[in-house]
Motif scaffolding. Structure first.
Motif, PDB file in Angstrom:
ATOM      1  N   LEU B 181       0.815  -1.248   0.025  1.00 29.15           N
ATOM      2  CA  LEU B 181      -0.079   0.059   0.034  1.00 29.15           C
ATOM      3  C   LEU B 181       0.767   1.206   0.076  1.00 29.15           C
ATOM      4  O   LEU B 181       0.696   2.053  -1.102  1.00 29.15           O
ATOM      5  N   LEU B 182       1.797   1.332   1.043  1.00 33.19           N
ATOM      6  CA  LEU B 182       2.460   2.523   1.001  1.00 33.19           C
ATOM      7  C   LEU B 182       3.425   2.991  -0.224  1.00 33.19           C
ATOM      8  O   LEU B 182       3.542   3.869  -0.930  1.00 33.19           O
ATOM      9  N   PRO B 183       4.293   1.818  -0.768  1.00 34.07           N
ATOM     10  CA  PRO B 183       4.754   1.968  -2.039  1.00 34.07           C
ATOM     11  C   PRO B 183       3.753   2.362  -3.262  1.00 34.07           C
ATOM     12  O   PRO B 183       4.428   3.368  -3.972  1.00 34.07           O
ATOM     13  N   ALA B 184       2.695   1.782  -3.308  1.00 34.44           N
ATOM     14  CA  ALA B 184       1.872   2.191  -4.317  1.00 34.44           C
ATOM     15  C   ALA B 184       1.366   3.510  -4.063  1.00 34.44           C
ATOM     16  O   ALA B 184       1.199   4.280  -5.175  1.00 34.44           O
ATOM     17  N   ILE B 185       1.203   4.104  -2.872  1.00 31.99           N
ATOM     18  CA  ILE B 185       0.823   5.332  -2.724  1.00 31.99           C
ATOM     19  C   ILE B 185       1.787   6.150  -3.165  1.00 31.99           C
ATOM     20  O   ILE B 185       1.670   7.451  -4.050  1.00 31.99           O
ATOM     21  N   SER B 186       3.229   5.932  -2.807  1.00 31.77           N
ATOM     22  CA  SER B 186       4.169   6.865  -3.373  1.00 31.77           C
ATOM     23  C   SER B 186       4.258   7.094  -4.970  1.00 31.77           C
ATOM     24  O   SER B 186       4.760   7.980  -5.313  1.00 31.77           O
ATOM     25  N   LEU B 187       4.004   5.927  -5.556  1.00 32.33           N
ATOM     26  CA  LEU B 187       4.051   5.825  -6.838  1.00 32.33           C
ATOM     27  C   LEU B 187       2.696   6.627  -7.315  1.00 32.33           C
ATOM     28  O   LEU B 187       3.017   7.489  -8.462  1.00 32.33           O
ATOM     29  N   GLY B 188       1.629   6.435  -6.954  1.00 36.44           N
ATOM     30  CA  GLY B 188       0.380   6.896  -7.426  1.00 36.44           C
ATOM     31  C   GLY B 188       0.217   8.341  -7.326  1.00 36.44           C
ATOM     32  O   GLY B 188      -0.138   9.084  -8.152  1.00 36.44           O
ATOM     33  N   VAL B 189       0.999   8.976  -6.261  1.00 38.73           N
ATOM     34  CA  VAL B 189       0.814  10.596  -6.046  1.00 38.73           C
ATOM     35  C   VAL B 189       1.605  11.119  -7.153  1.00 38.73           C
ATOM     36  O   VAL B 189       1.042  12.258  -7.899  1.00 38.73           O
ATOM     37  N   VAL B 190       2.621  10.573  -7.658  1.00 34.25           N
ATOM     38  CA  VAL B 190       3.483  11.212  -8.627  1.00 34.25           C
ATOM     39  C   VAL B 190       2.602  11.326 -10.041  1.00 34.25           C
ATOM     40  O   VAL B 190       2.587  12.042 -10.830  1.00 34.25           O
ATOM     41  N   GLU B 191       2.290   9.889 -10.392  1.00 33.16           N
ATOM     42  CA  GLU B 191       1.553   9.768 -11.553  1.00 33.16           C
ATOM     43  C   GLU B 191       0.311  10.253 -11.387  1.00 33.16           C
ATOM     44  O   GLU B 191      -0.376  10.987 -12.488  1.00 33.16           O
ATOM     45  N   GLY B 192      -0.497  10.504 -10.317  1.00 28.68           N
ATOM     46  CA  GLY B 192      -1.551  11.426 -10.183  1.00 28.68           C
ATOM     47  C   GLY B 192      -1.443  12.664 -10.612  1.00 28.68           C
ATOM     48  O   GLY B 192      -2.298  13.184 -11.347  1.00 28.68           O
ATOM     49  N   GLY B 193      -0.408  13.254 -10.197  1.00 30.82           N
ATOM     50  CA  GLY B 193      -0.096  14.531 -10.523  1.00 30.82           C
ATOM     51  C   GLY B 193       0.189  14.829 -12.058  1.00 30.82           C
ATOM     52  O   GLY B 193      -0.311  15.558 -12.564  1.00 30.82           O
ATOM     53  N   ILE B 194       0.896  13.959 -12.660  1.00 35.68           N
ATOM     54  CA  ILE B 194       1.197  13.978 -14.038  1.00 35.68           C
ATOM     55  C   ILE B 194      -0.128  13.741 -14.922  1.00 35.68           C
ATOM     56  O   ILE B 194      -0.469  14.548 -15.527  1.00 35.68           O
ATOM     57  N   ILE B 195      -0.955  12.802 -14.596  1.00 34.44           N
ATOM     58  CA  ILE B 195      -2.053  12.447 -15.301  1.00 34.44           C
ATOM     59  C   ILE B 195      -3.075  13.704 -15.256  1.00 34.44           C
ATOM     60  O   ILE B 195      -3.805  14.143 -16.014  1.00 34.44           O
TER      61      ILE B 195
END
Lengths: 307, 314
Positions: B181-195
């Motif tokens: 969960l925590l690793p996926a969130i740290s990935l998702g935050v960046v991707e969320g920002g870009i998308i």
């Protein structure tokens, strides 16, 4: 402009250019000249400019002065919290964190600059060649770009570091090379637009040579787009460098690069979380600064350049 | 469309060949013989010669290259000379961590990006819109390893609710998901920002489009016009960006796995690079770049299928 009120920008000049933009890829399109949007963006310009200026000044100051030498070890003062003597405390070897952060700014700017330089020094001429010569040469450049494009920068850098050994130089070159295709594409697309204009046709008509046209007409016209792209790329390059340093594949300790500082601090996450926060915050602020500046410049120059 | 697909397929094959030559060359052109590098400076000439023959390094270069290529295609990747484990099995086990991590990251990224991008654009000019836009901008500037460290400090060190590192087997699905969960969130935050940035631009374009104005003029409310005509168009970039960012997520996972010490592809790659286990490193780099290149192709093709307007252009 609000969505619920008037149809957005319907009466303004912006309506004329709306809907022509491709959804992805760097294309130059006149940006909408709506008052509020412009004001919001000029905030980007000011904030980004201030952050970048601050970083540059910090790096310059670090050239001649830091509170302590960045590599000076003090076994007695290990992992000290912030105090008057050490504003941001000391690390596991008793080195002053603030001094290391300041020297790190210099490393960050230097590596980012070299990466962008590599990407532009190859990418811009190649893009111009592709725009000028439609034949075999132009096609060859385009196909090579296609092949390189989409190959992830970080992966290229990891592979290169694996082969050549980890060093700042390897990291800078790998990241620079990986971003060459971006500049080839942006340069070519914009140069083609200028080359199709009537004044270039006129210049051709009275016999100006292609490269003279490039120098007098194309380059000045695409300069703003290139600058915007360089700014955005700078932020990406810094991000990639920091990641490589963090993984131990870029600038090696004891050199105070932010990525390797963060990596080393992670061993002390439970006892001293602040030690991890400072370099992380530094990377974040610089990346944000350059990306804001790029966005602000894009709006200022009416360039649509966000990837 | 067929012509375009064939063209793109041609580029893919060229790219794969180019990448394989580069990756293969990087190992082969190392100064000194690979066997010497593996065994270190203490090795006797006999043992170096023995390993050279064992690795097939005495064969001509082109034959080594095709042997390797043949192995990549058939999945017979050989054995790591450091861990003595079959490379294929190692990569397959690592994928069972990296695969779910990347997908979870993409889902989290989309969950963040869609409201941010949509309402950030619709509320443009108001304070809320500006704040939403700013959140996207900030999100994409957070390096995954910094966000990850922050999450560890908050959720693992301070509150002890989620693990900071490690990964149990999938036989314990609950705790396995918790570890991701925590690793996926740290990935998702960046991707969320870009998308969200793409989506925002696309919705802003939509708001100024002629057809939306026409829809409003014939009496539809803003909401109706958006639902019937607008959003389908505005969501189109999500396919492209989502696909491209999937590639970005795979590369991001390499870094994040090292923050959270997850036994995925990234950790395997870094370990093999550090152990000079070049055969494994070579295979992983080739595998990841191949995946990314294929993803790029799929994105290009799906975009053509979804947007018939592009069919005429080359």
């Amino acid at each position: 402009m609000s969505a619920q009120a008037e149809p957005a920008g319907a009466s303004g000049p912006a309506a004329a250019v709306a809907g022509t933009a491709g959804s992805a890829g760097p294309e130059v399109v006149g940006g909408p000249a709506v008052g509020t949007r412009r004001r919001v963006r000029s905030f980007s310009l000011v904030a980004g400019g201030l952050i970048v200026a601050l970083i540059i000044v910090t790096a310059l100051v670090a050239l001649i002065w830091t509170p302590y030498p960045a590599l000076a070890v003090d076994p007695a003062g290990r992992l000290a919290g912030s105090s008057g003597a050490h504003l941001l405390g000391t690390d596991q070897y008793g080195r002053d964190v603030l001094s290391r952060l300041m020297s790190g700014a210099r490393i960050t700017l230097y590596t980012g600059f070299i990466s962008v330089l590599v990407a532009t020094a190859v990418g811009i001429p190649a893009g111009l060649v592709a725009a000028l010569y439609g034949g075999v040469v132009g096609q060859a450049v385009l196909r090579l770009t296609d092949i390189l494009y989409g190959f992830p920068a970080l992966l290229a850098a990891i592979a290169l570091s694996a082969a050549l050994g980890a060093s700042t130089t390897t990291a800078m070159i790998a990241i620079g090379v990986a971003y060459i295709p971006v500049f080839v594409r942006v340069t070519r697309a914009n140069a083609l637009g200028v080359l199709a204009s009537e004044y270039v046709m006129a210049a051709r008509a009275y016999g100006r040579r292609p490269w003279a046209i490039v120098r007098r007409h194309v380059l000045p016209n695409i300069a703003t787009t290139i600058v915007v792209q360089m700014c955005l790329l700078f932020s990406l390059a810094i991000l990639a460098e920091a990641a490589l340093d963090y993984l131990g594949l870029g600038t090696r300790p004891p050199a105070p690069s932010w990525g390797s500082m963060l990596q080393q601090a992670q061993g002390y996450l439970h006892s001293d979380p602040a030690l991890s926060l400072w370099p992380g915050l530094a990377v974040f602020v610089v990346v944000l600064g350059f990306s804001l500046l790029g966005d602000g410049l894009a709006e200022l120059f009416d360039v649509r350049a966000r990837r | 469309m067929v012509r375009f697909a064939a063209h793109r397929l041609g580029i893919l094959v060229l790219s794969l060949v180019g990448a394989s030559v580069l990756v293969f060359g990087a190992l082969t052109l190392l100064p000194g013989s690979p066997a010497q590098v593996i065994l270190g400076t203490q090795a006797t000439p006999q043992s170096v010669h023995h390993l050279t023959v064992q690795l097939g390094l005495d064969k001509p270069l082109w034959q080594q290259y095709f042997d390797w290529l043949h192995g990549m295609v058939t999945g017979a990747l050989g054995t790591s000379y450091v861990s003595q484990l079959p490379i294929g099995t190692q990569i397959w086990q690592a994928l069972q961590v990296t695969g779910p991590l990347v997908l979870l990251g993409l889902v989290i990224g989309l969950v963040i990006a869609i409201p941010l991008g949509l309402f950030g654009a619709l509320l443009q000019g108001r304070a809320t819109g500006a704040v939403l836009g700013a959140i996207g901008q900030v999100g994409l500037a957070v390096p995954t390893f910094v966000g990850g460290t922050l999450l560890i400090i908050v959720f693992a060190v301070e509150f002890h609710v989620l693990p900071a590192s490690g990964f149990p087997e999938w036989s314990h699905p609950g705790s396995a998901l918790k570890s991701l969960l925590l690793p996926a969130i740290s990935l998702g935050v960046v991707e969320g920002g870009i998308i969200s940035r793409y989506l925002r631009t696309s919705v802003l374009d939509l708001l100024q489009s002629d057809y939306l104005r026409t829809a409003r003029m014939k009496g539809l409310s803003m909401g109706q016009a958006l639902r019937r005509h607008g959003l389908r168009n505005a969501m189109l970039p999500l396919v492209t960006v989502g696909g491209l960012e999937l590639a970005g997520l795979i590369v991001g996972a390499i870094v994040v796995e090292n923050v959270f010490t997850l036994p995925g592809i990234g950790t395997l790659l870094l370990t093999s690079v550090n152990n000079r286990d070049l055969l494994v490193a070579q295979d992983i780099v080739m595998f990841v770049s191949g995946t990314v290149l294929v993803l790029n192709l799929l994105v290009d093709l799906s975009y053509r299928l979804l947007d018939p307007r592009l069919a005429g252009r080359s």
